[in-house]
Design a protein around this motif. Structure first.
Motif, short mmCIF file in Angstrom:
data_model
loop_
_atom_site.label_atom_id
_atom_site.label_comp_id
_atom_site.label_asym_id
_atom_site.label_seq_id
_atom_site.Cartn_x
_atom_site.Cartn_y
_atom_site.Cartn_z
N ALA A 1 0.82 -1.21 0.00
CA ALA A 1 0.00 0.00 0.00
C ALA A 1 0.86 1.26 0.00
N ILE A 2 1.93 1.28 0.78
CA ILE A 2 2.79 2.47 0.83
C ILE A 2 3.48 2.68 -0.51
N SER B 1 -5.02 7.37 -3.71
CA SER B 1 -4.56 7.15 -2.33
C SER B 1 -3.27 7.94 -2.14
N SER B 2 -3.33 8.99 -1.31
CA SER B 2 -2.16 9.84 -1.12
C SER B 2 -1.70 9.91 0.33
N GLY C 1 1.83 11.73 0.62
CA GLY C 1 2.64 11.78 -0.59
C GLY C 1 2.85 10.39 -1.14
N GLY C 2 3.97 10.17 -1.79
CA GLY C 2 4.27 8.87 -2.36
C GLY C 2 5.55 8.88 -3.16
N GLY C 3 6.04 7.69 -3.48
CA GLY C 3 7.27 7.57 -4.27
C GLY C 3 8.46 8.16 -3.55
N SER D 1 9.53 5.99 -0.44
CA SER D 1 8.54 5.04 0.06
C SER D 1 9.18 3.84 0.76
N MET D 2 10.33 3.36 0.29
CA MET D 2 10.97 2.22 0.97
C MET D 2 11.40 2.60 2.39
#
Length: 129
Positions: free
Chosen positions: A22-23, A32-33, A49-51, A101-102
């Motif tokens: 999901a993350i 989905s943010s 956020g993301g990435g 994200s990791m």
């Protein structure tokens, strides 16, 4: 624990694989943010956020304090004051508050397992709290 993702059904007793998937799918411009993981005590970690443009906060229910994550490698691409724009709003960020994200998966994993946060993560009081 309860894992909640914007626009999706919450997951009670989530597995790390579910959280990680999901993350990694979060996008500041997508459906989905943001997401959060909340313990039985009411403490939580949340991401927006993301990435490569993630912001992480932690709320400690015992001390009633909310903190923003930062690290020792400021991002020259995103100077202080750069805005993280996502579906829930706009947040001004500091250059050392941008996470990939990791890294967010590592932070959520530590919280899920009641372990220490990764050594590269530091915390400062969250603005406006």
């Amino acid at each position: 624990m309860k894992f909640e993702i914007e626009g999706k059904v919450g997951i009670s007793a989530p597995r790390l694989a579910q959280i990680s998937r999901a993350i990694k799918a979060l996008r500041s411009y997508g459906p989905s943010s943001y997401a959060s993981l909340t313990s039985e005590s009411g403490s939580y970690v949340q991401v927006a956020g993301g990435g490569v443009t993630c912001m992480v906060e932690h709320f400690d229910a015992g001390t009633r304090t909310r903190s923003r994550a930062f690290h020792d490698k400021p991002n020259p691409v995103f100077p202080d004051g750069t805005i993280l724009a996502f579906r829930a709003g706009n947040i001004p960020m500091r250059c050392d508050e941008w996470f990939m994200s990791m890294q967010v998966v590592d932070i959520f994993s530590a919280f899920l397992n009641n372990a220490s946060f990764p050594a590269y993560v530091h915390w400062r009081p969250a603005p406006g709290f």
